[in-house]
Enzyme design. Structure first.
Site, PDB file in Angstrom:
ATOM      1  N   GLU A   1       1.599   3.861   3.035  1.00 31.36           N
ATOM      2  CA  GLU A   1       1.893   3.348   4.368  1.00 31.36           C
ATOM      3  C   GLU A   1       3.397   3.266   4.623  1.00 31.36           C
ATOM      4  O   GLU A   1       3.892   2.255   5.128  1.00 31.36           O
ATOM      5  CB  GLU A   1       1.216   1.979   4.557  1.00 31.36           C
ATOM      6  CG  GLU A   1      -0.288   2.094   4.480  1.00 31.36           C
ATOM      7  CD  GLU A   1      -1.003   0.763   4.305  1.00 31.36           C
ATOM      8  OE1 GLU A   1      -0.360  -0.287   4.450  1.00 31.36           O
ATOM      9  OE2 GLU A   1      -2.215   0.790   4.016  1.00 31.36           O
TER      10      GLU A   1
ATOM     11  N   HIS B   1       2.439  -3.230   6.963  1.00 31.00           N
ATOM     12  CA  HIS B   1       1.488  -2.187   6.625  1.00 31.00           C
ATOM     13  C   HIS B   1       1.482  -1.167   7.759  1.00 31.00           C
ATOM     14  O   HIS B   1       2.141  -1.344   8.770  1.00 31.00           O
ATOM     15  CB  HIS B   1       0.068  -2.766   6.497  1.00 31.00           C
ATOM     16  CG  HIS B   1      -0.144  -3.651   5.308  1.00 31.00           C
ATOM     17  ND1 HIS B   1      -0.927  -3.291   4.244  1.00 31.00           N
ATOM     18  CD2 HIS B   1       0.338  -4.881   5.008  1.00 31.00           C
ATOM     19  CE1 HIS B   1      -0.943  -4.255   3.342  1.00 31.00           C
ATOM     20  NE2 HIS B   1      -0.183  -5.243   3.782  1.00 31.00           N
TER      21      HIS B   1
ATOM     22  N   HIS C   1       0.852  -1.191   0.000  1.00 32.02           N
ATOM     23  CA  HIS C   1       0.000   0.000   0.000  1.00 32.02           C
ATOM     24  C   HIS C   1       0.885   1.237   0.000  1.00 32.02           C
ATOM     25  O   HIS C   1       1.695   1.431   0.905  1.00 32.02           O
ATOM     26  CB  HIS C   1      -0.945   0.004   1.205  1.00 32.02           C
ATOM     27  CG  HIS C   1      -2.038  -1.011   1.069  1.00 32.02           C
ATOM     28  ND1 HIS C   1      -2.564  -1.687   2.123  1.00 32.02           N
ATOM     29  CD2 HIS C   1      -2.693  -1.448  -0.036  1.00 32.02           C
ATOM     30  CE1 HIS C   1      -3.512  -2.514   1.688  1.00 32.02           C
ATOM     31  NE2 HIS C   1      -3.603  -2.387   0.372  1.00 32.02           N
TER      32      HIS C   1
ATOM     33  N   GLU D   1       0.613  -4.350  11.257  1.00 35.53           N
ATOM     34  CA  GLU D   1       0.114  -2.988  11.071  1.00 35.53           C
ATOM     35  C   GLU D   1       0.906  -2.164  12.071  1.00 35.53           C
ATOM     36  O   GLU D   1       0.643  -2.219  13.278  1.00 35.53           O
ATOM     37  CB  GLU D   1      -1.388  -2.888  11.349  1.00 35.53           C
ATOM     38  CG  GLU D   1      -2.270  -3.665  10.387  1.00 35.53           C
ATOM     39  CD  GLU D   1      -2.438  -2.987   9.021  1.00 35.53           C
ATOM     40  OE1 GLU D   1      -1.965  -1.847   8.846  1.00 35.53           O
ATOM     41  OE2 GLU D   1      -3.034  -3.624   8.139  1.00 35.53           O
TER      42      GLU D   1
END
Ligand code: 0X9
Ligand code: ZN
Length: 401
Positions: free
Chosen positions: A179, A285, A176, A360
């Protein structure tokens, strides 16, 4: 005349390239819905196309905070909505553009690759190349795949011994674009072969640096209105099994067919060439501080769920020890949301790789995608702590069998 035309053309092209999307006076809110009606209203805002509302984290359930970026011309509207529905509201950022500008402050933009700022694609690729020259006996530069815009997806293989081939670890970062995860790359151990790909989505990554800092997807022109597909909804394992969209204008557009994106297709081919040798596949991420376990397409648990969950808990504990940063551990489906067609689901499903995690990284939404550069090194250090724990615990758990 010819010259004139060429100059005008160059100027126009230059202009369209340098035109950056700006987020002046866009505000970031944290909204926590308190009842079903509030959820309903927020979902309607989330699903309204071209409304300008940009959900950094999705509307999930009562009590679960949602991060939404609001353009200046919608602020009054949102303030009114907040008064009517049952929702806790915190204004996290007055002006998103200020935060974006702060990422690029002059003192953080010194020459070349660095660990205290967000590096560009060229800087990252040059750094990978340098590593392979400087440490030529252990580091090899790899052309893993390629993209729609013709970029090569570079990575490095770090290998201290030919005996490590069947003990390989694959690290994926920046699938992504926005990010900025400045991949956590260290020589943890000489007993694994490491495949490290800091930028899985170079077209999107470059675009998020040059044009729109908030870009997430690929740059494949799927419709006249909207560009890109979500490269983490595009992999051919239970593709289109929930948590994706068929509309090219959403952030979770799965693409017209599995592996429609040259970047995911070509990286899948590369991963397949080493797939059977992998003991671990870890993707990075941001944000939310989670250590996620497959799957995203189903709530069914992995065969080795207990083992991977317990290791995850220990890793989160190790991570917290340095600065107190708290991570939650759990499956994608149960911890965040259904999401099918991710790279992690594909690797787990196709190769049954024993260790598959998705990080994350920081933070919990205070800065979200625009984490201040001062936090890069602390993030890397604490992540590395958890990383070492994952491998030590895994080695323990198999030797105790
Ligand atoms: O939705 C995603 O693609 C990831 N979250 S994010 O907010 N960075 O977009 C999580 C995907 C994790 N999926 C699997 N590990 N299966
Ligand atoms: Zn992501």
């Amino acid at each position: 005349m010819k010259f004139f035309i060429i100059i005008v053309l160059l100027l126009t092209i230059g202009h369209s390239i340098s035109e950056k999307v700006r987020y002046d006076n866009y505000k970031l809110y944290k909204l926590t819905p308190k009842n079903v009606e509030a959820i309903q209203v927020l979902k309607e805002l989330e699903e309204a196309a071209f409304s300008g509302y940009n959900f950094w984290s999705p509307v999930l359930a009562i009590g679960m905070p949602v991060h939404v970026m609001v353009p200046p011309y919608r602020v009054n509207e949102l303030e009114n909505i907040i008064k009517i529905i049952d929702v806790d509201s915190v204004l996290l950022m007055e002006n998103v553009q200020d935060q974006i500008d702060a990422e690029d402050r002059p003192q953080t933009r010194d020459e070349g690759f660095g660990w205290t700022r967000y590096n560009t694609l060229d800087e990252i690729n040059a750094w990978l190349r340098n590593l392979s020259v400087q440490y030529s006996s252990v580091v090899t530069l790899i052309q893993g795949g390629s993209t729609h815009e013709g970029r090569i997806i570079y990575g490095v293989k770090v290998s201290y011994s030919p005996n490590n081939a069947n003990n390989s670890v694959f690290l994926e970062s920046n699938i992504h674009a926005r990010e900025c995860t400045n991949a956590v790359i260290r020589r943890i151990a000489e007993s694994y072969d490491w495949y490290v790909f800091p930028v899985f989505n170079p077209d999107g990554f470059e675009y998020s640096h040059t044009t729109d800092r908030m870009w997430r997807k690929t740059r494949y022109p799927h419709s006249i209105l909207c560009t890109g597909a979500d490269p983490n909804r595009n992999w051919d394992y239970f593709w289109n099994h929930g948590g994706t969209s068929n509309s090219p204008c959403t952030e979770i557009y799965r693409g017209p067919v599995p592996f429609s994106e040259p970047s995911t297709r070509s990286m899948a081919e590369f991963i397949s060439s080493v797939g059977d040798q992998l003991v671990a596949y870890i993707s990075f991420h941001s944000f939310s501080q989670l250590l996620l376990i497959p799957y995203g397409y189903t709530d069914e648990h992995l065969d080795n769920y207990e083992q991977i969950y317990q290791i995850g808990l220990k890793a989160a504990e190790a991570l917290a020890q340095r600065y107190g940063t708290e991570y939650r551990v759990g499956t994608v489906y149960e911890t965040i949301y259904p999401a099918s067609g991710s790279s992690a689901d594909w690797v787990k499903g196709v190769f049954n790789t024993p260790i598959v995690y998705t990080y994350e990284l920081r933070d919990q939404g205070q800065y979200g995608f625009i984490l201040p550069p001062e936090q890069i090194i602390p993030t890397a250090l604490e992540t590395l702590d958890s990383f070492i724990t994952i491998f030590l615990e895994y080695e323990n758990s198999i030797s105790n069998k």
